[in-house]
Design a protein around this motif. Structure first.
Motif, short mmCIF file in Angstrom:
data_model
loop_
_atom_site.label_atom_id
_atom_site.label_comp_id
_atom_site.label_asym_id
_atom_site.label_seq_id
_atom_site.Cartn_x
_atom_site.Cartn_y
_atom_site.Cartn_z
N UNK A 289 37.58 46.27 44.35
CA UNK A 289 37.23 45.49 43.17
C UNK A 289 37.81 46.14 41.91
N UNK A 290 37.65 47.45 41.79
CA UNK A 290 38.18 48.18 40.64
C UNK A 290 39.71 48.11 40.61
N UNK A 291 40.33 48.18 41.78
CA UNK A 291 41.79 48.09 41.86
C UNK A 291 42.26 46.70 41.40
N UNK A 292 41.57 45.67 41.84
CA UNK A 292 41.94 44.30 41.43
C UNK A 292 41.79 44.15 39.92
N UNK A 293 40.68 44.64 39.36
CA UNK A 293 40.50 44.58 37.92
C UNK A 293 41.61 45.32 37.18
N UNK A 294 41.97 46.49 37.69
CA UNK A 294 43.04 47.29 37.09
C UNK A 294 44.38 46.56 37.14
N UNK A 295 44.71 46.00 38.31
CA UNK A 295 45.98 45.28 38.46
C UNK A 295 46.01 44.02 37.60
N UNK B 65 32.55 37.95 42.28
CA UNK B 65 31.88 37.87 43.58
C UNK B 65 32.89 37.87 44.73
N UNK B 66 33.99 37.15 44.55
CA UNK B 66 35.03 37.12 45.57
C UNK B 66 35.73 38.48 45.64
N UNK B 67 36.03 39.06 44.49
CA UNK B 67 36.69 40.35 44.44
C UNK B 67 35.85 41.44 45.12
N UNK B 68 34.55 41.39 44.92
CA UNK B 68 33.65 42.37 45.53
C UNK B 68 33.45 42.14 47.02
#
Length: 84
Positions: free
Chosen positions: A15-21, A45-48
């Protein structure tokens, strides 16, 4: 359509990686949600991994330039099993 995940496994690192990207791409959950007419909490919710949405998974993948199969290999395995 948002589907509840039957085997919920929260992955905060992913989730953190997706937010960062998304941030590197000049985007955010809010931007993505707005473009899909959804709430940011739905994207989160999907990312997590709390829920599934092929539409959201695809949008995240396209926005950050990482194939869905790399982001959610376990979900892609489910799709190939469905085809069998």
């Amino acid at each position: 359509m948002l589907l509840p995940s039957t085997d919920v496994q929260i992955n905060r690192e992913k989730h953190a990686k997706i937010k960062y990207l998304l941030d590197l791409a000049g985007s955010s959950f809010s931007d993505l949600a707005s473009s899909l007419a959804l709430s940011p909490s739905t994207i989160s919710s999907v990312s997590l991994g709390r829920s599934r949405s092929r539409r959201v998974e695809k949008a995240i993948s396209e926005r950050i330039g990482v194939p869905e199969s790399e982001l959610w290999p376990e979900r892609m395995a489910d799709k190939s099993e469905d085809a069998a």
